[in-house]
Scaffold this active site. Structure first.
Site, PDB file in Angstrom:
ATOM      1  N   ASN A 101     -32.431  -2.373   4.089  1.00  0.00           N
ATOM      2  CA  ASN A 101     -31.252  -1.774   4.740  1.00  0.00           C
ATOM      3  C   ASN A 101     -31.472  -1.190   6.129  1.00  0.00           C
ATOM      4  OD1 ASN A 101     -29.245  -2.023   2.528  1.00  0.00           O
ATOM      5  ND2 ASN A 101     -30.779  -0.810   1.442  1.00  0.00           N
TER       6      ASN A 101
ATOM      7  N   GLU B  67     -36.682  -6.404  -9.382  1.00  0.00           N
ATOM      8  CA  GLU B  67     -37.736  -6.213 -10.380  1.00  0.00           C
ATOM      9  C   GLU B  67     -37.211  -6.469 -11.797  1.00  0.00           C
ATOM     10  OE1 GLU B  67     -38.539  -2.534  -8.027  1.00  0.00           O
ATOM     11  OE2 GLU B  67     -40.537  -2.726  -8.884  1.00  0.00           O
TER      12      GLU B  67
ATOM     13  N   ARG C 186     -44.815  11.003  -0.386  1.00  0.00           N
ATOM     14  CA  ARG C 186     -46.280  10.885  -0.503  1.00  0.00           C
ATOM     15  C   ARG C 186     -46.902  10.680   0.868  1.00  0.00           C
ATOM     16  NH1 ARG C 186     -45.383   6.549  -4.734  1.00  0.00           N
ATOM     17  NH2 ARG C 186     -45.019   7.682  -6.681  1.00  0.00           N
TER      18      ARG C 186
ATOM     19  N   HIS D   2     -42.947  -3.508   0.780  1.00  0.00           N
ATOM     20  CA  HIS D   2     -41.995  -2.926  -0.170  1.00  0.00           C
ATOM     21  C   HIS D   2     -41.777  -1.470   0.242  1.00  0.00           C
ATOM     22  CE1 HIS D   2     -40.295  -2.257  -4.346  1.00  0.00           C
ATOM     23  NE2 HIS D   2     -40.533  -1.024  -3.942  1.00  0.00           N
TER      24      HIS D   2
ATOM     25  N   ASN E  81     -38.505   4.504  -1.845  1.00  0.00           N
ATOM     26  CA  ASN E  81     -38.952   5.894  -1.745  1.00  0.00           C
ATOM     27  C   ASN E  81     -40.482   5.891  -1.859  1.00  0.00           C
ATOM     28  OD1 ASN E  81     -38.469   8.572  -1.326  1.00  0.00           O
ATOM     29  ND2 ASN E  81     -38.104   9.004  -3.492  1.00  0.00           N
TER      30      ASN E  81
ATOM     31  N   ARG F 249     -40.915  -2.182 -18.318  1.00  0.00           N
ATOM     32  CA  ARG F 249     -41.776  -1.980 -17.156  1.00  0.00           C
ATOM     33  C   ARG F 249     -42.852  -0.980 -17.564  1.00  0.00           C
ATOM     34  NH1 ARG F 249     -41.076   1.931 -12.169  1.00  0.00           N
ATOM     35  NH2 ARG F 249     -42.720   1.098 -10.857  1.00  0.00           N
TER      36      ARG F 249
ATOM     37  N   LYS G 295     -33.772   3.595 -16.903  1.00  0.00           N
ATOM     38  CA  LYS G 295     -32.915   2.622 -16.228  1.00  0.00           C
ATOM     39  C   LYS G 295     -32.902   1.371 -17.084  1.00  0.00           C
ATOM     40  CE  LYS G 295     -34.362   3.637 -11.646  1.00  0.00           C
ATOM     41  NZ  LYS G 295     -35.086   3.146 -10.503  1.00  0.00           N
TER      42      LYS G 295
ATOM     43  N   HIS H  19     -46.189  -1.649  -7.835  1.00  0.00           N
ATOM     44  CA  HIS H  19     -45.041  -2.455  -7.362  1.00  0.00           C
ATOM     45  C   HIS H  19     -45.326  -3.954  -7.496  1.00  0.00           C
ATOM     46  CE1 HIS H  19     -43.890   0.998  -4.375  1.00  0.00           C
ATOM     47  NE2 HIS H  19     -43.139   1.098  -5.452  1.00  0.00           N
TER      48      HIS H  19
ATOM     49  N   ASN I 128     -36.740   0.525 -18.038  1.00  0.00           N
ATOM     50  CA  ASN I 128     -37.672   1.176 -17.124  1.00  0.00           C
ATOM     51  C   ASN I 128     -37.601   2.669 -17.445  1.00  0.00           C
ATOM     52  OD1 ASN I 128     -39.073   2.276 -15.003  1.00  0.00           O
ATOM     53  ND2 ASN I 128     -37.999   1.112 -13.408  1.00  0.00           N
TER      54      ASN I 128
ATOM     55  N   VAL J 165     -35.413   0.832   1.924  1.00  0.00           N
ATOM     56  CA  VAL J 165     -35.572   0.952   3.377  1.00  0.00           C
ATOM     57  C   VAL J 165     -35.731  -0.444   3.999  1.00  0.00           C
ATOM     58  CG1 VAL J 165     -37.031   1.861   5.223  1.00  0.00           C
ATOM     59  CG2 VAL J 165     -36.589   3.259   3.180  1.00  0.00           C
ATOM     60  N   GLY J 166     -36.590  -1.257   3.427  1.00  0.00           N
ATOM     61  CA  GLY J 166     -36.872  -2.587   3.982  1.00  0.00           C
ATOM     62  C   GLY J 166     -35.642  -3.468   4.059  1.00  0.00           C
TER      63      GLY J 166
ATOM     64  N   ASP K   3     -34.903  10.748   2.934  1.00  0.00           N
ATOM     65  CA  ASP K   3     -33.985   9.608   2.947  1.00  0.00           C
ATOM     66  C   ASP K   3     -33.898   9.064   4.374  1.00  0.00           C
ATOM     67  OD1 ASP K   3     -31.635   7.950   3.088  1.00  0.00           O
ATOM     68  OD2 ASP K   3     -31.035   8.799   1.167  1.00  0.00           O
ATOM     69  N   MET K   4     -34.241   7.778   4.520  1.00  0.00           N
ATOM     70  CA  MET K   4     -34.299   7.181   5.860  1.00  0.00           C
ATOM     71  C   MET K   4     -32.944   7.226   6.571  1.00  0.00           C
ATOM     72  SD  MET K   4     -36.336   6.036   8.093  1.00  0.00           S
ATOM     73  CE  MET K   4     -37.918   5.636   7.337  1.00  0.00           C
TER      74      MET K   4
HETATM   75  P1  ADP Z   1     -37.154   3.632  -5.247  1.00  0.00           P
HETATM   76  O1  ADP Z   1     -36.886   2.463  -6.167  1.00  0.00           O
HETATM   77  O2  ADP Z   1     -38.553   3.764  -4.777  1.00  0.00           O
HETATM   78  O3  ADP Z   1     -36.538   4.917  -5.672  1.00  0.00           O
HETATM   79  P2  ADP Z   1     -35.388   2.250  -3.379  1.00  0.00           P
HETATM   80  O4  ADP Z   1     -36.027   0.940  -3.193  1.00  0.00           O
HETATM   81  O5  ADP Z   1     -34.109   2.317  -4.131  1.00  0.00           O
HETATM   82  O6  ADP Z   1     -36.407   3.322  -3.904  1.00  0.00           O
HETATM   83  O7  ADP Z   1     -35.163   2.898  -1.921  1.00  0.00           O
HETATM   84  C1  ADP Z   1     -34.606   4.171  -1.780  1.00  0.00           C
HETATM   85  C2  ADP Z   1     -34.631   4.557  -0.323  1.00  0.00           C
HETATM   86  O8  ADP Z   1     -33.987   3.552   0.452  1.00  0.00           O
HETATM   87  C3  ADP Z   1     -33.849   5.828  -0.017  1.00  0.00           C
HETATM   88  O9  ADP Z   1     -34.668   6.949  -0.135  1.00  0.00           O
HETATM   89  C4  ADP Z   1     -33.410   5.611   1.411  1.00  0.00           C
HETATM   90  O10 ADP Z   1     -34.359   6.213   2.264  1.00  0.00           O
HETATM   91  C5  ADP Z   1     -33.489   4.134   1.633  1.00  0.00           C
HETATM   92  N1  ADP Z   1     -32.204   3.539   1.988  1.00  0.00           N
HETATM   93  C6  ADP Z   1     -31.232   3.098   1.156  1.00  0.00           C
HETATM   94  N2  ADP Z   1     -30.188   2.616   1.869  1.00  0.00           N
HETATM   95  C7  ADP Z   1     -30.500   2.763   3.180  1.00  0.00           C
HETATM   96  C8  ADP Z   1     -29.842   2.462   4.410  1.00  0.00           C
HETATM   97  N3  ADP Z   1     -28.627   1.919   4.444  1.00  0.00           N
HETATM   98  N4  ADP Z   1     -30.486   2.750   5.553  1.00  0.00           N
HETATM   99  C9  ADP Z   1     -31.698   3.316   5.540  1.00  0.00           C
HETATM  100  N5  ADP Z   1     -32.375   3.604   4.419  1.00  0.00           N
HETATM  101  C10 ADP Z   1     -31.789   3.345   3.248  1.00  0.00           C
END
Ligand code: ADP
Length: 403
Positions: A339, A389, A246, A213, A216, A96, A19, A185, A12, A336-337, A287-288
């Site tokens: 965690n 993925e 975004r 999905h 970030n 990818r 990655k 995605h 990727n 986020v979804g 960051d959530m």
């Molecule tokens: P991408 O692949 O788009 O970079 P990810 O799917 O890895 O993103 O998601 C990254 C985001 O997930 C982080 O910016 C953070 O906000 C969120 N995240 C990761 N772990 C947690 C957690 N334990 N609680 C809340 N949000 C989380």
């Protein structure tokens, strides 16, 4: 039994990062994974984790000039674990590729014509496709004899009906500039919708799923019987949900206004909406985890950003319920979804009329496995389904080279 090349390297390639994962497709096990960051800077960083014979994570810092140097470093690391890219065990490299336009509806073995077409799509994916092309060229130079496969982020969405894919603008202008909704995605939406059907014990061809999905970058999709009917990202990944940086959906007139009234250039507006908006623009954090921490402390800006994020999600859940007519499950995935239990709870709260509910106890459980978080009585299942993925890209790549 004859031995058979069964490894797939998944790459990727981003503009300044690569990655990678090496998988054994006899059973889908991961042999190694890693990340090269800040390519082209003095402070490039490689982190490599072998997953065989108890190897530990290794990290290096120091300048890595370009993608070619990055891939060579990765090859050296893999070779140190006995997993070298010159191994006859390596069956293919799966890449990818973000934008496949309308032409690429399935994974495709890369030849000169395919590469030229991916290049032709650069104007609609200026940030992503050039990096993907560099990754492909570099991998080809390293192993010219090996099949290289492109797996497109847009491919899963090419089944969208024309009425969902077209913007309501002048057709001639749209067609001249290939302006339409492509969606992104796709690899994740395909994988998660299938896994959700499996979790329900149903045939994917007979299962309707709304996939959320939320990483970030974030996107929603409405999947009917394994086919995408609508998705929230459009010509570019900017449309749809509120994301880390975004804006998602916005009145297009905001952009003219920024140009005419605020005197901003197209590039400045692009940066504003893609990099400085969303959660970051609303509260200073994208960051959530940090946003939830601030909310716990009573921070009102963080609370408002969270509420805007949730409001948009709810609108898409409602819209896609209407698009599908019948929904079997809503599936949360990505960082986020997977965690953030408070996001899942808030997004589903108040949607009982749509047949949706979340069980607080189940929602609080932390796990890497696909799982249901809705109570028994819920008409529509709510699920957390971790995305993968890389596995999906490896499987599609391997299936194609063995076809
Ligand atoms: P991408 O692949 O788009 O970079 P990810 O799917 O890895 O993103 O998601 C990254 C985001 O997930 C982080 O910016 C953070 O906000 C969120 N995240 C990761 N772990 C947690 C957690 N334990 N609680 C809340 N949000 C989380």
């Amino acid at each position: 039994m004859t031995s058979h090349a069964s490894r797939v390297l998944v790459l990727n390639s981003g503009s300044s990062s690569v990655k990678y994962q090496l998988l054994d497709m006899t059973d889908g096990t991961r042999l190694a994974l890693g990340l090269v960051e800040r390519i082209g800077e003095e402070t490039s960083r490689l982190s490599h984790t072998p997953l065989v014979s108890g190897g530990a994570k290794r990290e290096h810092e120091g300048p890595i000039a370009d993608h070619e140097a990055a891939l060579k470093t990765v090859a050296t690391e893999l070779a140190a674990d006995g997993l070298g890219l010159d191994s006859p065990e390596l069956a293919a490299i799966g890449h990818r590729v973000v934008h496949g336009g309308l032409k690429f509806t399935v994974p495709t073995v890369i030849d000169d014509a395919v590469l030229a077409e991916i290049e032709r799509l650069v104007p609609v994916a200026p940030l992503h496709n050039p990096a993907n092309i560099t990754g492909i060229r570099t991998a080809q130079a390293l192993r010219p004899d090996l099949p290289q496969v492109a797996v497109f982020d847009t491919a899963f969405h090419t089944t969208m009906p024309e009425y969902a894919a077209r913007y309501a603008i002048d057709v001639a202008t749209a067609d001249a500039h290939r302006i339409r909704r492509y969606g992104f995605h796709g690899t994740s939406h395909a994988y998660v919708s299938r896994q959700t059907a499996a979790l329900l014990g149903k045939d994917p061809a007979e299962t309707n799923v709304i996939v959320l999905h939320l990483g970030n970058g974030a996107s929603a999709s409405a999947v009917a019987g394994g086919r995408c009917m609508d998705t929230s990202m459009g010509l570019t990944p900017l449309e749809g949900l509120v994301m880390g940086t975004r804006s998602g959906d916005i009145d297009p007139a905001v952009t003219f206004h920024l140009k005419r009234v605020a005197g901003m250039s197209a590039d400045e507006i692009d940066v504003l909406l893609n990099k400085k908006s969303g959660l970051l623009g609303l509260c200073g954090d994208n960051d959530m985890r940090e946003i939830r921490r601030r909310i716990e402390e009573g921070d009102e800006r963080a609370q408002l950003a969270f509420d805007i994020y949730i409001h948009r999600l709810k609108k898409y859940i409602g819209a896609y319920t209407a698009v599908l007519g019948h929904v079997d499950a809503v599936a949360f995935t990505a960082g986020v979804g997977e965690n953030a239990a408070p996001v899942r709870e808030a997004a589903i709260a108040g949607l009982e009329e749509l047949g949706l509910a979340v069980d607080a106890g189940l929602n609080a459980v932390r796990s890497d496995a696909p799982r249901l978080i809705s109570p028994e009585y819920s008409r529509v299942a709510v699920a957390v389904v971790p995305t993968d993925e890389e596995l999906e890209i490896a499987q599609q790549t391997y299936a194609l080279v063995n076809a």
